[in-house]
Design an enzyme around this catalytic site. Sequence first.
Site, mmCIF file in Angstrom:
data_model
loop_
_atom_site.group_PDB
_atom_site.id
_atom_site.type_symbol
_atom_site.label_atom_id
_atom_site.label_comp_id
_atom_site.label_asym_id
_atom_site.label_seq_id
_atom_site.Cartn_x
_atom_site.Cartn_y
_atom_site.Cartn_z
ATOM 1 N N CYS A 1 0.811 -1.217 0.000
ATOM 2 C CA CYS A 1 0.000 0.000 0.000
ATOM 3 C C CYS A 1 0.846 1.269 0.000
ATOM 4 O O CYS A 1 0.326 2.366 -0.125
ATOM 5 C CB CYS A 1 -0.971 -0.017 1.168
ATOM 6 S SG CYS A 1 -2.085 -1.427 1.055
ATOM 7 N N HIS B 1 -8.891 3.504 -1.891
ATOM 8 C CA HIS B 1 -7.464 3.225 -1.842
ATOM 9 C C HIS B 1 -6.982 2.463 -3.074
ATOM 10 O O HIS B 1 -6.780 1.251 -3.022
ATOM 11 C CB HIS B 1 -7.170 2.440 -0.558
ATOM 12 C CG HIS B 1 -5.732 2.105 -0.341
ATOM 13 N ND1 HIS B 1 -4.684 2.851 -0.842
ATOM 14 C CD2 HIS B 1 -5.159 1.078 0.346
ATOM 15 C CE1 HIS B 1 -3.539 2.296 -0.471
ATOM 16 N NE2 HIS B 1 -3.801 1.222 0.244
#
Lengths: 469, 394
Positions: B85, B338
């Site tokens: 991430c 995201h």
Amino acid sequence: MAGIVAYGSYIPYRRLKRAAIAQVLGVAASKGERAVASFDEDSTSMAVEAVRDALKSAPVGTIATLLFATTTPPYGEKLNATVIGAAARLPSSIRAMDVTGSVRAGLTSFLQGIDAAASSRSQAVVAMADTRLGAPEGKAEQQNGDGAAAFVLGTDHVIAECEASSSLTREFLDTWRAPGEQFAHSWEERFSLTQAYAPLLTKTIQDVLTRAKVSPGDLAKVVIDAPNPRAVEEIIRGLRIEPAKLSDPFALTVGQTGAAHVGLMLASVLPSLKPGERVLVASVADGADAMVLPATPAIAEFKPLRSVGRMIESKGDVSYGSYLKWREILPTEPPRRPDPDRPAGPPMFRSEQWKFAFVGSKCTNCGTPQLPPQRVCVKCRARDKMEPYPFADRTARIATYAIDRLAFSLNPPTINVVIDFDGGGRFLGEMTDCEPEKVAIGNEVEMTFRRLFTADGVHNYFWKARPKR
Amino acid sequence: MASKGIKDRVAIVGMGCTKFGEHWDKGAEDLLVDAAYQAYESAGIGPDDVDAYWLGTMGSGISGLTLSEPLKIQYKPVTRVENMCATGSEALRQAAYAVASGAFDVAMAIGVEKLKDSGYSGLVGNVPPNDGTEGSMTAPASFSLLAPAYFKKYGLDPEKGKDVLSRIAWKNHRNGARNPKAQFQKEVSIEAIKNSPKIADPLGIMDCSGVSDGSAAAIVVRAEDAHKYCKNPIYIKALSFVAGPGEGPLSPDYDFTTFNEVVASSVDAYRQAGITNARQQISMAEVHDCFTPTELVLYEDLGFSPRGTAWQDVLEGFFDLEGKLPVNPDGGLKSFGHPIGASGLRMMYEMWLQFRGEAGPRQIKDPKIGLTHNLGGAPGRCVSFVSVVGRNVG
């Protein structure tokens, strides 16, 4: 003389009330409940539980043979016993066999184990386990149950000797299931009972008593595994054996557990035997087998790790709907997530000790236990200073937890726990046989061998935590 | 031996960012073209002026061709990077270091992710062949491990703890409602957040960031060249990235109330940037609010709140848009969703707007120092990135 050195039993945590089945299907409610293997259990994983308890409860010698009796093998081709051997850390020098095809496998594999132990002067481990299905609305669905038993057989430290045995085999059509079929069929009960089972059982018991040179009055307990417990009483009376000596067939509490049943019943009577007392054990299915076992003085010292009675008492309910999902009788909508990947052969082969036996490592430099096994120590970073360190028998406490309602599971929510082992070592994994609202930091847990999922026909076995049973 | 840093040697002189959300009409290649051309235009340059590219993406393409083909990049270096991430932040770090080294005059860091096309909910990662023992916790579950541990350690009862977490989500949605590029542009009441369906107790669906598609890009040049391209560049004070040893699931020493990796990368970044008191010196921060307990713990790991007190700061509004240290003024992952490769650069894009006074209704008064933070993995085993950036040199 060869006989039982140790034994263990396993009854899964979940119970399905027969009234709950009746309520959904609108049929008459019968009394009692049946034991149900959880969504993450199968005959192999239940056998592992019973075998581990048996091995932990007695002096273990050289084990040369492993027999696994079941009518519900998780693999149709590929030995299932190898999983049990790996999980229980049996030596790779064992001869391992699956004994399948009939619930008769339970007692015949026991007798094979006795023969193997007697002839080789080494020990044999016999595991018996079944996850017994029945079609909805049928009698078998309610009366069958799931469970396991295991025996370590040998010639030293024997607690009950196999004094005599007798077997009879006849071909007749009683219960059958073709490969790929989910549920078994059976012929009319009156035919098999009157024409086959009653005469076979009577003759086998007469034979074994003659061989053992004992009279019915010499028996302290009688274990008979037969499809119809009421008919058994009549047959026993005919043999002048008192029905009061018959052990509980667990009809109301566990159900008929197939290849495991004779073992489970035997395990339940052994604790009550005094030195010198005899138990008659018989089983009918596709023939009949019987044996007579006198208890030795050593029986007074033996304590099973978890008794059958304790396993019966330790329980939680399952709804009929969950049961139908767990057994894949009721198809359900797949989650919007990719299917799990099948575990790969070479990594499983490399990590056999970890994956199947839950063996981690301990740093010989700083003494820190860790799992999975590491090459570089998490604490002192010494390289390749590790020795194997088994965690399967250690208890642990919950450090923190997560109740995952998103993960796909046949039994949502998935309970994830971080657990710290007594003596060191931490593991992050799943928790099973537990109600989510009871999970709390500090709770004590123990490890249990389970089937995480099956992908492309590969069963992914690994370990989970459960509340101490 | 620690990182030496590149304080004030590199500047960002152009940025682009697509709207984040459900781009059913666009592929990853479309999003890359949109973000890249916004960045070119804001720097007043064209594709031929960029000497090298770093593309961050986790699952929306492999190799530099993922970028060079849609943009028709003419035989230049394009490096695809991945760090879970923190992928977008990693692309920026590589581009900045490449320019600082003197190897290139102009570099682009660009990140993209196309998540909605998979048809799955949540993130989907490719796992190499394995022995099946790793477990498969979902992301919300693995971050929810923080909540019981934090509540227990600091004596918050579950009700109070839930209030704190809900207020974090409430704040981020409130900020996101003022941002036209956010996926979700509506305020959400604390009650609605508190009562949202449980995903991983105590986290409800409203404690989780969403799934979206998006892309963001930055053009990086040497600081001394910055004014050739724009009037208000962002100066990079510190870039710190660490990968942890993964001791969380291994060692009882780790208590699930902190990210050791975030502490390490923030200490390193503050040292590079010369920050001695983060709580006072930082004007605003964009942090990795994948789930509400993550943001709570980050306040303490980044030194914004003393240990065990972040929950009080939350309730007192310290991190609100009008608070002393606004966190996630753009709405965060909570409002944006995201798209892995893009998120780190999306955070920097908010610095770009805020430093230039272009953040509209969410504009913070006179921000001077900003922090972006991005992590990948799970509590106890993660990678962490921290940047410190400034409006001015020095």
